[in-house]
Design an enzyme around this catalytic site. Structure first.
Site, PDB file in Angstrom:
ATOM      1  N   CYS A 116       0.819  -1.225   0.000  1.00 38.10           N
ATOM      2  CA  CYS A 116       0.000   0.000   0.000  1.00 38.10           C
ATOM      3  C   CYS A 116       0.850   1.271   0.000  1.00 38.10           C
ATOM      4  CB  CYS A 116      -0.961  -0.009   1.174  1.00 38.10           C
ATOM      5  SG  CYS A 116      -1.999  -1.469   1.175  1.00 38.10           S
TER       6      CYS A 116
ATOM      7  N   HIS B  77      -3.124   7.027   2.318  1.00 39.29           N
ATOM      8  CA  HIS B  77      -3.614   5.717   1.885  1.00 39.29           C
ATOM      9  C   HIS B  77      -4.952   5.452   2.557  1.00 39.29           C
ATOM     10  CE1 HIS B  77      -4.129   1.598   1.007  1.00 39.29           C
ATOM     11  NE2 HIS B  77      -3.787   1.161   2.207  1.00 39.29           N
TER      12      HIS B  77
ATOM     13  N   ASN C 154     -10.237  -0.679   0.645  1.00 43.00           N
ATOM     14  CA  ASN C 154      -8.784  -0.529   0.554  1.00 43.00           C
ATOM     15  C   ASN C 154      -8.320  -1.099  -0.789  1.00 43.00           C
ATOM     16  OD1 ASN C 154      -6.009  -0.813   0.716  1.00 43.00           O
ATOM     17  ND2 ASN C 154      -6.020  -1.553   2.840  1.00 43.00           N
TER      18      ASN C 154
HETATM   19  N1  ACO Z   1     -17.994  -7.980  11.484  1.00 46.48           N
HETATM   20  C1  ACO Z   1     -18.339  -8.059  12.766  1.00 46.48           C
HETATM   21  N2  ACO Z   1     -17.460  -8.299  13.762  1.00 46.48           N
HETATM   22  C2  ACO Z   1     -16.177  -8.445  13.418  1.00 46.48           C
HETATM   23  C3  ACO Z   1     -15.737  -8.365  12.081  1.00 46.48           C
HETATM   24  C4  ACO Z   1     -16.705  -8.140  11.101  1.00 46.48           C
HETATM   25  N3  ACO Z   1     -16.378  -8.037   9.790  1.00 46.48           N
HETATM   26  N4  ACO Z   1     -14.388  -8.550  12.062  1.00 46.48           N
HETATM   27  C5  ACO Z   1     -14.004  -8.723  13.332  1.00 46.48           C
HETATM   28  N5  ACO Z   1     -15.071  -8.677  14.152  1.00 46.48           N
HETATM   29  C6  ACO Z   1     -15.112  -8.802  15.604  1.00 46.48           C
HETATM   30  C7  ACO Z   1     -13.876  -9.478  16.148  1.00 46.48           C
HETATM   31  O1  ACO Z   1     -14.000 -10.894  16.085  1.00 46.48           O
HETATM   32  C8  ACO Z   1     -13.868  -8.987  17.574  1.00 46.48           C
HETATM   33  O2  ACO Z   1     -14.772  -9.716  18.325  1.00 46.48           O
HETATM   34  P1  ACO Z   1     -14.454 -10.101  19.864  1.00 46.48           P
HETATM   35  O3  ACO Z   1     -14.371  -8.772  20.570  1.00 46.48           O
HETATM   36  O4  ACO Z   1     -15.630 -10.927  20.260  1.00 46.48           O
HETATM   37  O5  ACO Z   1     -13.150 -10.816  19.842  1.00 46.48           O
HETATM   38  C9  ACO Z   1     -14.411  -7.564  17.460  1.00 46.48           C
HETATM   39  O6  ACO Z   1     -15.103  -7.514  16.188  1.00 46.48           O
HETATM   40  C10 ACO Z   1     -13.351  -6.502  17.479  1.00 46.48           C
HETATM   41  O7  ACO Z   1     -12.319  -6.884  16.600  1.00 46.48           O
HETATM   42  P2  ACO Z   1     -11.068  -5.980  16.378  1.00 46.48           P
HETATM   43  O8  ACO Z   1     -10.111  -6.681  15.445  1.00 46.48           O
HETATM   44  O9  ACO Z   1     -10.508  -5.497  17.680  1.00 46.48           O
HETATM   45  O10 ACO Z   1     -11.726  -4.731  15.642  1.00 46.48           O
HETATM   46  P3  ACO Z   1     -11.064  -3.373  15.250  1.00 46.48           P
HETATM   47  O11 ACO Z   1     -11.785  -2.264  15.844  1.00 46.48           O
HETATM   48  O12 ACO Z   1      -9.558  -3.405  15.446  1.00 46.48           O
HETATM   49  O13 ACO Z   1     -11.347  -3.306  13.675  1.00 46.48           O
HETATM   50  C11 ACO Z   1     -10.178  -3.691  11.620  1.00 46.48           C
HETATM   51  C12 ACO Z   1     -10.830  -4.340  12.833  1.00 46.48           C
HETATM   52  C13 ACO Z   1     -11.240  -2.941  10.849  1.00 46.48           C
HETATM   53  C14 ACO Z   1      -9.573  -4.802  10.774  1.00 46.48           C
HETATM   54  C15 ACO Z   1      -9.068  -2.705  12.087  1.00 46.48           C
HETATM   55  O14 ACO Z   1      -8.261  -3.323  13.054  1.00 46.48           O
HETATM   56  C16 ACO Z   1      -8.203  -2.234  10.962  1.00 46.48           C
HETATM   57  O15 ACO Z   1      -8.638  -1.559  10.046  1.00 46.48           O
HETATM   58  N6  ACO Z   1      -6.900  -2.532  11.010  1.00 46.48           N
HETATM   59  C17 ACO Z   1      -5.982  -2.042  10.024  1.00 46.48           C
HETATM   60  C18 ACO Z   1      -6.144  -2.784   8.749  1.00 46.48           C
HETATM   61  C19 ACO Z   1      -5.255  -2.166   7.711  1.00 46.48           C
HETATM   62  O16 ACO Z   1      -5.047  -0.983   7.702  1.00 46.48           O
HETATM   63  N7  ACO Z   1      -4.721  -2.966   6.868  1.00 46.48           N
HETATM   64  C20 ACO Z   1      -3.815  -2.359   5.935  1.00 46.48           C
HETATM   65  C21 ACO Z   1      -3.695  -3.279   4.917  1.00 46.48           C
HETATM   66  S1  ACO Z   1      -2.802  -2.466   3.708  1.00 46.48           S
HETATM   67  C22 ACO Z   1      -1.961  -3.662   2.929  1.00 46.48           C
HETATM   68  O17 ACO Z   1      -0.767  -3.681   3.042  1.00 46.48           O
HETATM   69  C23 ACO Z   1      -2.714  -4.664   2.123  1.00 46.48           C
END
Ligand code: ACO
Length: 330
Positions: free
Chosen positions: A132, A257, A287
């Protein structure tokens, strides 16, 4: 030139030790091309197959829908064609093609070779993979090559990814985040436009928190990526601004990004800049990795905020973990 010194904590290179570009040669963005695949997958579509809700995805990521379909070379060629048309240039005008992508069509040849042929270009072509951060890495690479006295005069820089082809559609942790997309810019030597400062870095120790093996799917520790991304982006923007002799308050247009709206909010908060200077494509694209910054640049252009003299800061981050920022006088 002193010996390169890298700040141990952040990995950001001290500005004074950068290779100096030829100050007399400057470069502007002459054209932007932003086409997206036609197929739309909404959060409600995901609700039908995953244990998730539209509300959760909007709230945690800021995404409502994403586009899917196409292969990387085809999407890159479409964006490249649009950028050439926007710049009023013909394929023969281009001296070099750089394609940022982490989803190549094949192991080899480089996908840029296919795009070169599809566009009828006659120049050299190379791929850049910094996930990214790839488009910003490619932009900086192009600019610094162009400012060498014998460098290319016009470069087509494409950022294209088809992340849905490496996404497990049954994994709610990742499936909701990613989309396919493509954007391109034509850079040309011109008295208007200048790269004032840049920063590029990586920390390969963070590989385990975000990776994709050959023939595998994206594996991600979302919470860890979130935290590390905010820190990397803030440090990188500050390093690029320091090189430019500027502060966050000088940024007119921020092109971050587009991974998660909460990452962008956290970055703006830590830099103490308003969200008003950013542009959001994430809500409708998800993304799109290497494509997200050129797509955001196209949105900023459409919103009429890219004027000659504007201070524009693009900043990318992703797997590696790799990051890159460029501060540009438009
Ligand atoms: N729908 C509903 N619930 C979900 C989902 C979903 N799609 N996904 C996860 N959950 C649940 C989890 O299981 C967890 O449940 P629990 O509390 O019972 O364990 C709860 O939601 C919270 O999960 P978290 O992972 O703590 O949620 P968070 O607020 O961190 O959001 C997310 C998750 C959106 C993935 C976030 O962490 C994020 O955006 N991280 C960065 C991702 C990113 O920027 N990636 C870059 C990639 S770029 C590249 O190089 C390809």
């Amino acid at each position: 030139q002193g010996r390169a010194r890298v700040r141990r904590r952040t990995g950001h290179i001290e500005p004074a030790h950068r290779l100096a570009a030829d100050e007399r040669i400057t470069v502007r963005v002459a054209g932007i091309g932003p086409p997206l695949p036609d197929n739309i997958v909404t959060n409600h579509d995901h609700e039908r197959t995953l244990d998730t809700t539209d509300e959760w995805i909007r709230d945690r990521a800021g995404i409502a829908e994403r586009r899917t379909g196409g292969v990387t070379s085809e999407l890159a060629a479409r964006a490249g064609k649009a950028a050439l048309a926007d710049a009023g240039m013909a394929p023969d005008d281009i001296d070099l093609l750089i394609l940022a992508t982490c989803t190549p069509d094949q192991r080899f040849p480089a996908t840029s070779a296919t795009v070169q042929a599809d566009l009828g270009l006659t120049c050299g072509a190379l791929d850049v993979n910094a996930v990214c951060a790839g488009f910003t890495y490619a932009y900086i690479t192009a600019y610094l090559m162009m400012t060498a006295p014998t460098g290319p005069e016009r470069v087509l820089v494409c950022g294209t990814d088809t992340l849905t082809s490496i996404t497990d559609w049954t994994d709610r942790n990742t499936a909701i985040l990613f989309g396919d997309g493509s954007g391109a810019v034509v850079l040309e030597r011109h008295e208007q436009g200048r790269l004032l400062g840049w920063d590029a870095g990586a920390d390969g120790n963070l590989k385990p928190i975000l990776f994709c093996d050959h023939d595998g799917f994206i594996q991600m520790e979302g919470r860890e990526v979130f935290k590390k991304a905010v820190r990397a982006v803030v440090g990188s923007v500050e390093a690029a601004l320091a090189q430019a002799g500027l502060t966050p308050a000088d940024i007119d247009v921020l092109l971050p990004h587009q991974a998660n709206i909460r990452i962008i909010e956290a970055v703006c908060q830590r830099l103490d800049v308003s969200m008003e200077i950013t542009h959001n494509v994430l809500e409708h694209t998800g993304n799109t990795s290497s494509a997200s910054i050129p797509l955001t640049m196209a949105a900023a252009a459409d919103n009429g905020v890219l004027h000659p003299g504007s201070i524009v800061c693009m900043t990318g981050f992703g797997a590696g973990m790799a990051w890159a920022s460029a501060v540009v006088e438009w």
